[in-house]
Design a protein around this motif. Sequence first.
Motif, PDB file in Angstrom:
ATOM      1  N   GLU A  95      -2.577  10.207  -4.594  1.00 44.38           N
ATOM      2  CA  GLU A  95      -3.585   9.738  -5.545  1.00 44.38           C
ATOM      3  C   GLU A  95      -2.907   8.831  -6.567  1.00 44.38           C
ATOM      4  N   PRO A 141     -13.692   8.919   2.386  1.00 48.91           N
ATOM      5  CA  PRO A 141     -12.562   8.041   2.736  1.00 48.91           C
ATOM      6  C   PRO A 141     -12.966   6.975   3.750  1.00 48.91           C
ATOM      7  N   GLN A 176       1.943  15.166  -0.716  1.00 47.40           N
ATOM      8  CA  GLN A 176       0.716  15.029  -1.507  1.00 47.40           C
ATOM      9  C   GLN A 176       1.081  15.096  -2.981  1.00 47.40           C
ATOM     10  N   LYS A 205      -2.606  12.404   1.775  1.00 47.95           N
ATOM     11  CA  LYS A 205      -2.968  11.368   0.802  1.00 47.95           C
ATOM     12  C   LYS A 205      -2.173  11.469  -0.487  1.00 47.95           C
ATOM     13  N   ASN A 215      -7.176   7.148  -3.694  1.00 49.33           N
ATOM     14  CA  ASN A 215      -6.504   8.079  -2.781  1.00 49.33           C
ATOM     15  C   ASN A 215      -6.166   7.292  -1.521  1.00 49.33           C
ATOM     16  N   SER A 253      -3.960   7.102   2.214  1.00 47.90           N
ATOM     17  CA  SER A 253      -3.116   7.710   3.256  1.00 47.90           C
ATOM     18  C   SER A 253      -3.014   6.729   4.415  1.00 47.90           C
ATOM     19  N   THR A 265      -6.311   4.624   5.091  1.00 50.83           N
ATOM     20  CA  THR A 265      -7.578   5.258   4.701  1.00 50.83           C
ATOM     21  C   THR A 265      -7.579   5.389   3.183  1.00 50.83           C
ATOM     22  N   ILE A 266      -8.711   5.011   2.574  1.00 49.89           N
ATOM     23  CA  ILE A 266      -8.788   5.048   1.116  1.00 49.89           C
ATOM     24  C   ILE A 266     -10.099   5.673   0.658  1.00 49.89           C
TER      25      ILE A 266
END
Length: 502
Positions: free
Chosen positions: A226, A171, A259, A224, A210, A212, A6-7
């Motif tokens: 960064e 996301p 994170q 996530k 970002n 994850s 996921t971005i």
Amino acid sequence: MNYLPTIGLEIHAELKTKSKMFCASPNISLEQEPNVHVCPVCMGHPGTLPVANAVAIQKVLSVGLALGCAVAPYSKFDRKSYFYPDLPKGYQISQYDMPLTSKGILEIQTPEHGAKKIRITRIHLEEDTGKLIHLFKTEGSSGPERPEGANYSLVDFNRAGVPLMELVTEPDITSGPEARVFAQELQLILRYLDASDADMEKGQMRIEANVSVRPEGTETLGTKVEVKNLNSFRSVERAIAYEIARQSTLLQAGGKVIQETRGWNDSKGETFSQREKEEAFEYRYFPEPDLLPMEFSGTDIEQIRARLPELPQQRRERLFREYELTTKEVEVLVSNKHVGEFFEDTVSELGPRLQESQLKKLIRLSVNYLCSDLLGLLAGTPIKEEGKFKVSPENFAELMVLIHEQKISSPAAKATLREMVATGADPDHIIEEKGYAQLFDESTIEEAARRVITEHPQAVEDFKKGKGASLQFLVGKLMGATKGAANPELAREILLKLLSEE
Ligand code: ADP
Ligand code: MG
């Protein structure tokens, strides 16, 4: 176990305005000389007051409207406090909870699954910081003088206070290539709107990704990370791929993703830990007391909407509709706004004097010459840079007509175009001066052909032994002997005739 990525992207772009965001200092952050575009306001001197740049606000609103965002009827600026030597005031004026515009969509053509809508969370306006230049003792003797053996940093405030928009996506992105396409399409839109030059190499557009991952079959998004300092589209794609692999391997081995903010080392092709994520409360955001809140009426918004230019996707669709072009040609014409405009200006120069069928042929000729020869000759020189690109659409159209009417051969046309790019002269003059006018006169061509035959006995010999390439060689020499002016079919015919007589 399979992991799903996921971005979400956070993209900053420096806005194209005359002056900075809150003062009258010029917005020229790429000046060679450091610290020249500064004043007491952007230097954060006590007692000075900011004044918001209306053009910057309008540009952000136009980006919002182009992306289908809603404009906030009421918006304000906030102070984001933190200490860093490139931030003269000790706080950045930004927007916290009331961004200028939010909730939009950008539809992109993903490399993997066709059209996809990416939701835009918000776009807000803030000011850029100064620029730090770090000098390390290992760098040798170049650069400004410094105490023997010391590491230190210099600061350039030309960029401090330059208007900066920040766009945040939901996301919705699921791969590196998709993130790249999104960023490229956004860059194009910013350029079409004249909101930003958005050149990544110059730092005018900066991307944070970002990233994850979560195990396939689960819904909750993973923790996530960064990734910062991504200076090219390629590094965006590579850094995301790297993070997806790193996090998946980590989870697979029973580890946990923490994170954090990570940097990108382009030469190693790796991300590295920079710092653990700070929380919003650490910035002690509060409403900027020196600037009035902003209110936008329906009329304000409609005025900006009415001034929106044709956007890249609209232009793609129109070009497909109006001309017979391949996908690749449309992309060439759309991905550089000025090349597309040059093409259409050429078409309107051609238009008035022609019938439909002729016009079609001439348009095809123009596309071919523009997409290959002309762009090749320019080798990256931007078509819009005044004084640098000297060919006018009128002259280019004229050249196309001359080719179409067989007034010049194709090698002569290429030479003429080269001359046009170099000098900006019109094709008629060049053709006359250089003697490029197409030769149909058989006796002149024959005379030159005889000379070519005498000068290249080996090729003549080879031809007689059945080597076809030798004929092509001799035709080339004959074209050269007539400075490319001979009609190529005629030249070939005459050569063949003379060779058979040999
Ligand atoms: P933060 O409060 O940490 O700044 P935000 O919710 O403001 O986080 O989101 C920042 C960016 O991160 C947005 O682009 C958002 O889409 C993206 N994002 C949020 N959660 C995730 C996640 N789990 N994985 C990947 N990206 C995410
Ligand atoms: Mg955030």
